[in-house]
Motif scaffolding. Structure first.
Motif, mmCIF file in Angstrom:
data_model
loop_
_atom_site.group_PDB
_atom_site.id
_atom_site.type_symbol
_atom_site.label_atom_id
_atom_site.label_comp_id
_atom_site.label_asym_id
_atom_site.label_seq_id
_atom_site.Cartn_x
_atom_site.Cartn_y
_atom_site.Cartn_z
ATOM 1 N N LEU A 157 16.461 -9.310 -2.331
ATOM 2 C CA LEU A 157 15.171 -8.973 -2.925
ATOM 3 C C LEU A 157 14.680 -9.987 -3.949
ATOM 4 O O LEU A 157 13.637 -9.805 -4.553
ATOM 5 C CB LEU A 157 15.250 -7.582 -3.562
ATOM 6 C CG LEU A 157 15.423 -6.448 -2.548
ATOM 7 C CD1 LEU A 157 15.692 -5.136 -3.242
ATOM 8 C CD2 LEU A 157 14.206 -6.334 -1.657
ATOM 9 N N TRP A 165 6.079 -6.209 -2.025
ATOM 10 C CA TRP A 165 6.127 -4.981 -2.834
ATOM 11 C C TRP A 165 5.171 -3.937 -2.279
ATOM 12 O O TRP A 165 5.510 -2.766 -2.143
ATOM 13 C CB TRP A 165 5.739 -5.293 -4.275
ATOM 14 C CG TRP A 165 6.823 -5.921 -5.090
ATOM 15 C CD1 TRP A 165 6.970 -7.239 -5.359
ATOM 16 C CD2 TRP A 165 7.908 -5.258 -5.748
ATOM 17 N NE1 TRP A 165 8.073 -7.448 -6.129
ATOM 18 C CE2 TRP A 165 8.676 -6.249 -6.399
ATOM 19 C CE3 TRP A 165 8.314 -3.928 -5.845
ATOM 20 C CZ2 TRP A 165 9.801 -5.954 -7.136
ATOM 21 C CZ3 TRP A 165 9.443 -3.630 -6.588
ATOM 22 C CH2 TRP A 165 10.170 -4.640 -7.217
ATOM 23 N N VAL A 172 6.938 3.440 2.220
ATOM 24 C CA VAL A 172 7.826 4.495 1.715
ATOM 25 C C VAL A 172 7.014 5.680 1.186
ATOM 26 O O VAL A 172 7.286 6.837 1.502
ATOM 27 C CB VAL A 172 8.755 3.944 0.615
ATOM 28 C CG1 VAL A 172 9.499 5.080 -0.074
ATOM 29 C CG2 VAL A 172 9.728 2.937 1.212
ATOM 30 N N PHE A 173 5.962 5.387 0.412
ATOM 31 C CA PHE A 173 5.228 6.480 -0.215
ATOM 32 C C PHE A 173 4.353 7.221 0.787
ATOM 33 O O PHE A 173 4.091 8.410 0.624
ATOM 34 C CB PHE A 173 4.413 5.974 -1.401
ATOM 35 C CG PHE A 173 5.281 5.625 -2.556
ATOM 36 C CD1 PHE A 173 6.053 6.591 -3.168
ATOM 37 C CD2 PHE A 173 5.377 4.326 -3.016
ATOM 38 C CE1 PHE A 173 6.890 6.279 -4.219
ATOM 39 C CE2 PHE A 173 6.217 4.001 -4.067
ATOM 40 C CZ PHE A 173 6.970 4.974 -4.665
ATOM 41 N N LEU A 176 6.482 9.788 2.207
ATOM 42 C CA LEU A 176 6.688 10.915 1.288
ATOM 43 C C LEU A 176 5.440 11.785 1.171
ATOM 44 O O LEU A 176 5.521 13.012 1.117
ATOM 45 C CB LEU A 176 7.055 10.384 -0.109
ATOM 46 C CG LEU A 176 8.394 9.672 -0.244
ATOM 47 C CD1 LEU A 176 8.562 9.146 -1.659
ATOM 48 C CD2 LEU A 176 9.525 10.630 0.102
ATOM 49 N N ALA A 177 4.282 11.122 1.121
ATOM 50 C CA ALA A 177 3.053 11.865 0.821
ATOM 51 C C ALA A 177 2.519 12.606 2.046
ATOM 52 O O ALA A 177 1.911 13.663 1.919
ATOM 53 C CB ALA A 177 1.979 10.906 0.285
ATOM 54 N N MET A 180 3.420 16.164 2.435
ATOM 55 C CA MET A 180 2.871 16.963 1.345
ATOM 56 C C MET A 180 1.434 17.391 1.662
ATOM 57 O O MET A 180 1.022 18.513 1.379
ATOM 58 C CB MET A 180 2.899 16.159 0.056
ATOM 59 C CG MET A 180 2.373 16.913 -1.126
ATOM 60 S SD MET A 180 2.276 15.832 -2.548
ATOM 61 C CE MET A 180 1.037 14.664 -2.026
ATOM 62 N N ASP A 203 -3.860 10.322 -1.986
ATOM 63 C CA ASP A 203 -2.707 9.507 -1.589
ATOM 64 C C ASP A 203 -2.919 8.849 -0.231
ATOM 65 O O ASP A 203 -2.398 7.755 0.025
ATOM 66 C CB ASP A 203 -1.438 10.370 -1.557
ATOM 67 C CG ASP A 203 -0.962 10.711 -2.959
ATOM 68 O OD1 ASP A 203 -1.536 10.147 -3.917
ATOM 69 O OD2 ASP A 203 -0.036 11.525 -3.111
ATOM 70 N N LEU A 207 -1.950 5.539 -1.285
ATOM 71 C CA LEU A 207 -0.566 5.163 -0.979
ATOM 72 C C LEU A 207 -0.407 4.635 0.439
ATOM 73 O O LEU A 207 0.621 4.058 0.775
ATOM 74 C CB LEU A 207 0.364 6.360 -1.199
ATOM 75 C CG LEU A 207 0.410 6.869 -2.642
ATOM 76 C CD1 LEU A 207 1.397 8.012 -2.777
ATOM 77 C CD2 LEU A 207 0.740 5.765 -3.614
ATOM 78 N N TRP A 240 2.420 -2.289 -10.328
ATOM 79 C CA TRP A 240 3.086 -1.143 -10.960
ATOM 80 C C TRP A 240 2.094 -0.157 -11.540
ATOM 81 O O TRP A 240 2.293 1.053 -11.480
ATOM 82 C CB TRP A 240 4.085 -1.620 -12.016
ATOM 83 C CG TRP A 240 5.324 -2.127 -11.341
ATOM 84 C CD1 TRP A 240 5.712 -3.419 -11.193
ATOM 85 C CD2 TRP A 240 6.303 -1.331 -10.659
ATOM 86 N NE1 TRP A 240 6.866 -3.494 -10.460
ATOM 87 C CE2 TRP A 240 7.254 -2.228 -10.129
ATOM 88 C CE3 TRP A 240 6.451 0.039 -10.428
ATOM 89 C CZ2 TRP A 240 8.358 -1.785 -9.387
ATOM 90 C CZ3 TRP A 240 7.539 0.465 -9.706
ATOM 91 C CH2 TRP A 240 8.481 -0.438 -9.188
ATOM 92 N N PHE A 243 0.768 1.913 -8.597
ATOM 93 C CA PHE A 243 1.678 2.939 -8.093
ATOM 94 C C PHE A 243 1.955 4.013 -9.130
ATOM 95 O O PHE A 243 2.381 5.106 -8.802
ATOM 96 C CB PHE A 243 2.964 2.310 -7.562
ATOM 97 C CG PHE A 243 2.834 1.945 -6.118
ATOM 98 C CD1 PHE A 243 3.128 2.864 -5.124
ATOM 99 C CD2 PHE A 243 2.342 0.706 -5.753
ATOM 100 C CE1 PHE A 243 2.960 2.555 -3.791
ATOM 101 C CE2 PHE A 243 2.173 0.385 -4.420
ATOM 102 C CZ PHE A 243 2.488 1.303 -3.442
ATOM 103 N N PHE A 244 1.717 3.686 -10.384
ATOM 104 C CA PHE A 244 1.830 4.710 -11.415
ATOM 105 C C PHE A 244 0.588 5.607 -11.403
ATOM 106 O O PHE A 244 0.692 6.834 -11.474
ATOM 107 C CB PHE A 244 1.991 4.032 -12.772
ATOM 108 C CG PHE A 244 2.009 4.994 -13.927
ATOM 109 C CD1 PHE A 244 2.985 5.971 -14.027
ATOM 110 C CD2 PHE A 244 1.034 4.923 -14.910
ATOM 111 C CE1 PHE A 244 3.002 6.858 -15.089
ATOM 112 C CE2 PHE A 244 1.050 5.810 -15.971
ATOM 113 C CZ PHE A 244 2.028 6.773 -16.059
ATOM 114 N N PRO A 247 -1.186 8.042 -7.609
ATOM 115 C CA PRO A 247 -0.826 9.431 -7.271
ATOM 116 C C PRO A 247 -1.353 10.439 -8.290
ATOM 117 O O PRO A 247 -1.500 11.614 -7.972
ATOM 118 C CB PRO A 247 0.710 9.414 -7.273
ATOM 119 C CG PRO A 247 1.088 7.977 -7.172
ATOM 120 C CD PRO A 247 -0.014 7.210 -7.825
#
Lengths: 473, 402
Positions: A157, A165, A172-173, A176-177, A180, A203, A207, A240, A243-244, A247
């Motif tokens: 990495l 990134w 990945v997100f 996950l989302a 949901m 999202d 995302l 960052w 991604f913070f 969501p």
């Protein structure tokens, strides 16, 4: 600094090609759903009162087709090009790629459309395909992760470029989302379910669409301009913060609802900060573009540059419309429809088309027509600008009437001229997408490589890869 | 160094997942708990839930994308509360798997649709929206019907049944339920105002009511306005010449009034325009400016062609009076004011003959054949031909044009 040996790279160009064509075909079908829905708002009987052509079902298929069919395929096409270049490793398996292609198009998009038209669907925004399709989406997303992420990890990495990134984060997100937004509201009723839906509505864009579109912007700009990105530090800060914050935006779709006010306030604050963060991201991208001109000669870069500008505008608009005083006026109106077209047809589509064209230019055996793609660009630009401006004004008119004591139907009657204009913008937009298709299937084989040589006087692939290494991080 | 780098990626990965988890916790799980608690404290003891038919109707509503044009969410803002009624409480949607809140309004919000309009209006509107609402862009859901608005298939009935549940539980729980919810509400002054502040739960301007104030409309000379508003909002049912034969009339029971066959006082028309005709497809028009209503009333009064009024022998009127007292007065009232003691038994109010005079032909037809879709029964089997015509003459004498 890690050296990358382009000679050792195996780019699965056949999968780029397959997903690229699937992207544009599903795009054209999704546009057909959209324009049919818009015509039915002018002539409600236009569908012959057939259940499978009714407005609601077309509307469901329009957005699902754009998100999963067009953007999904276009992103995958881009990933087949970009992941090997970013990592110096091949994707996991070409055979797996065929499975993903088949699943995505023939177990998700096509049957999803048919099922919705047949009356099997889910009344949740950006989640309209029925549950059985959602199961295939989740399987496909897992396979997509298996396909694209191992190269990043097997390479190690260190010196991960910002596009990497975004690709890792986005895939990945999304996995996950997605459940949901698609499964939870079936299990959690009413207002509580709406809180989850609100998250997913955002999202899906924040995302899935945005990270992958930004991966394209961050990839194509340095690759096409032959200069590293302006600041890797800003890139990472932007990443960052996004991604913070992304969501945390979700609840801004339900301002003034019964969902606790503190959650609404938090989402409004996050929406405001997100706009500021996007200024940071876009400043970095525009500074990286400096010298390329407002409308770069490289057509892929031109799409990407315009996508960047749309990203700025749509994000600031988003921050503004999350503010209570504005939201009170324009929520539920065509303003929001304009906003979502600026996001999906402006930012995401221009970025995805730019990424697709960029990858196409670098496949020696595909046809490529620069003039067609340039025509596509101008037609789409005109179409988006007119449509979004038109819907924005329509939203203001509707919002003002809703605030007054005027009968409800006044707002429908007042919107009609704007809906007429919106339907007319179908002409440049559909023509633009047909030109995009023509640009990728007509012209000389290897015309893309020639176009790159002409515009920068260099061989494409060999020059690109090392520029991504995060030298100044 | 290498190790530190690897650690930093681990930290970044965990942080990324943490951000996502935090968003779910802060914006969905925690609000969900608050909402659950609110539901527990504020809901009435036994909300009804949905019957099998209503659940099927809900699935049709979902399938056809109704929620993409009609929200089910009255927001806590003044314009929503004024237009639709009390803001939506958390417990009102507890049976919605998944929720149907919506984020776009092309048509109006439907949270308070229960009882706002008559069933035949809804069915006619679902079958052919533009037959009732000029300029509507709603799809015509003809596949829920068997070829006519008054022949719904089971699916049409299910959807109608579902529409009649929207806001029903809250209306049924009032006023005790409102008091309980208000007392239990842990909300700001604004929220309390929008959720409980208005006098009525349902602010729909179309909601018909049997009793209620109405503005005193002044005679209007604006015939252009009258024609414009009438042809836009009234002709769809009452027909361009007021003969009750508009395209929306076919599915309505009772049929829309034949305005050319009645003489109305201005006050009668004011009441009907402001309050609608409860139990029929005639909605109220409280969202129209008073000047528009006055202009329409004037136009409607002009539909009646003047007819010769033959003098009725006193003996006939005496028979009419006797029959009326025996057969009609319990509903239409002793003095014909539509205020007999049985009035409240019926969903549709009996005609008030003091403010509305039917033509002789209409009067005869009504007493002989009854009026379909209303409690007005046919009397031809009960009364002789002479009695029928005598009472048909007699009721016309109650009219007081002032």
């Amino acid at each position: 600094m890690t050296e990358i040996a382009p000679a050792a790279l195996k780019v699965e160009t056949r999968l780029v090609y397959a997903h690229g064509l699937a992207a544009i075909i599903t795009l054209l079908i999704s546009v057909a759903f959209g324009v049919m829905a818009s015509i039915e708002m002018l002539v409600p009987e236009a569908g012959g009162n057939l259940p499978w052509l009714t407005w609601g079902r077309l509307r469901y298929d329009h957005t699902q087709g754009i998100m999963l069919g067009w953007l999904g395929n276009a992103f995958f096409a881009f990933l087949y090009h970009a992941v090997p270049l970013l990592t110096g490793r091949s994707v996991t398996s070409a055979r797996l790629g065929q499975w993903i292609f088949g699943l995505w198009n023939f177990a998700v998009v096509a049957p999803g459309w048919v099922l919705v038209l047949a009356g099997f669907s889910q009344p949740l925004e950006w989640a309209e395909f029925p549950l059985v399709i959602d199961a295939f989406v989740v399987v496909a997303l897992v396979l997509v992760i298996v396909q694209f992420l191992p190269p990043f990890f097997s390479r190690g990495l260190e010196d991960l470029y910002v596009s990497s990134w975004y690709i890792i984060g986005g895939l990945v997100f999304t996995l996950l989302a997605y459940p949901m937004g698609n499964f939870v509201p079936e299990l959690v009723p009413g207002a509580r379910g709406a809180a989850f839906s609100g998250l997913w509505i955002h999202d899906a864009i924040g995302l899935f669409v945005t990270p992958l579109a930004l991966a394209i912007l961050y990839f194509v700009i340095p690759a096409a301009t032959r200069r590293p990105i302006f600041s890797h530090f800003l890139s990472m800060l932007g990443f960052w913060l996004l991604f913070f914050l992304y969501p945390l935006n979700g609840t801004h779709h339900y301002i003034f609802s019964v969902i606790p006010m503190s959650a609404q306030m938090g989402a409004i604050a996050a929406s405001t900060l997100l706009g500021l963060d996007v200024i940071l991201v876009v400043a970095n991208l525009l500074l990286s573009l400096r010298g390329a001109g407002l409308f770069p000669r490289d057509i892929g870069l031109r799409f990407v540059a315009t996508g960047t500008v749309f990203y700025l505008i749509v994000s600031i608009q988003g921050s503004v419309q999350a503010q209570m005083a504005i939201n009170r006026q324009i929520h539920f109106s065509d303003w929001v429809i304009g906003h979502s077209h600026l996001a999906m047809l402006g930012f995401a589509t221009f970025s995805a088309a730019g990424g697709l064209i960029h990858a196409w230019q670098r496949i020696p055996w595909v046809r490529y027509s620069g003039p067609m793609l340039s025509l596509s660009y101008w037609l789409l630009l005109a179409g988006v600008v007119i449509m979004v401006s038109d819907l924005t004004v329509a939203g203001l008119v509707e919002g003002r009437l809703w605030q007054s004591a005027a009968p409800w139907m006044d707002s429908v009657r007042a919107a009609r001229p704007y809906w007429v204009i919106r339907t007319i913008t179908f002409v440049p937009i559909a023509a633009g997408f047909l030109a995009l298709l023509a640009g990728l299937v007509t012209g000389e084989r290897g015309g893309g490589l020639q176009a790159v040589r002409d515009s920068v006087g260099l061989e494409p692939v060999a020059e690109i890869a090392p520029r991504f290494v995060a030298a100044d991080l | 160094m290498k190790r530190a780098l690897r650690m930093s990626y681990l930290v970044a990965g965990v942080a990324g997942l943490g951000f996502f988890a935090m968003s779910v916790l802060l914006l969905a799980v925690w609000p969900g708990r608050v909402l659950e608690e609110q539901v527990r404290r504020m809901s009435p003891g036994h909300p009804l839930g949905l019957t099998a038919s209503e659940s099927r109707g809900r699935r049709i509503y979902a399938r056809e994308g109704c929620a993409y044009c009609h929200t089910q969410q009255i927001r806590y803002v003044a314009s929503d509360a004024a237009r639709f009624g009390a803001a939506t409480l958390a417990w009102e949607t507890i049976f919605d798997y998944p929720h149907l809140w919506g984020t776009r309004r092309i048509g109006p919000d439907l949270s308070r649709e229960a009882s706002a309009r008559s069933s035949d209006w809804h069915l006619s509107h679902l079958y052919s929206p533009r037959s009732l609402v000029q300029g509507s862009v709603m799809p015509a859901f003809v596949w829920l019907f068997d070829g006519a608005p008054d022949r719904p298939k089971q699916e049409g009935l299910d959807l109608l049944a579902y529409l009649e549940t929207l806001g029903r539980d809250r209306a049924l729980a009032a006023p005790e339920g409102e008091g309980r919810a208000r007392a239990a509400c842990d909300c700001s002054d604004d929220e309390r105002l929008f959720a409980f502040g208005s006098a009525v739960l349902n602010a729909s301007p179309a909601l018909a009511r049997r009793q209620g104030d109405h503005p005193k409309l002044a005679p209007s000379g604006d015939s252009k306005k009258g024609r414009q508003v009438y042809s836009r909002d009234c002709a769809s049912c009452h027909g361009l010449r007021g003969e009750g034969d508009g395209p929306g009339a076919v599915g309505l029971h009772p049929r829309p009034a034949n305005l050319s066959e009645h003489e109305y006082t201005l006050d009668r028309l004011s009441f009907a325009l402001w309050n609608g005709a409860a139990g029929t497809g005639m909605p109220a028009w409280r969202d129209l400016p008073a000047a528009d209503l006055a202009a329409v009333a004037e136009l409607v009064r002009g539909f009646r062609a003047p007819q010769p009024e033959p003098a009725i022998p006193q003996a006939v009127l005496a028979v009419g009076a006797k029959v009326y007292a025996a057969r009609c007065a319990q509903c239409h009232g002793e003095k014909g004011a539509g205020d007999g003691y049985a009035v409240n038994q019926f969903a549709v109010a009996p005609t008030n003959f003091r403010t509305q005079r039917p033509s002789l032909a209409t009067s005869l037809r009504a007493v002989r054949d009854g009026i379909e879709g209303t409690p007005m029964a046919p009397w031809s089997s009960e009364l002789s031909e002479a009695e029928l015509s005598a009472v048909a003459y007699y009721v016309r004498g109650f009219f007081d044009s002032q």
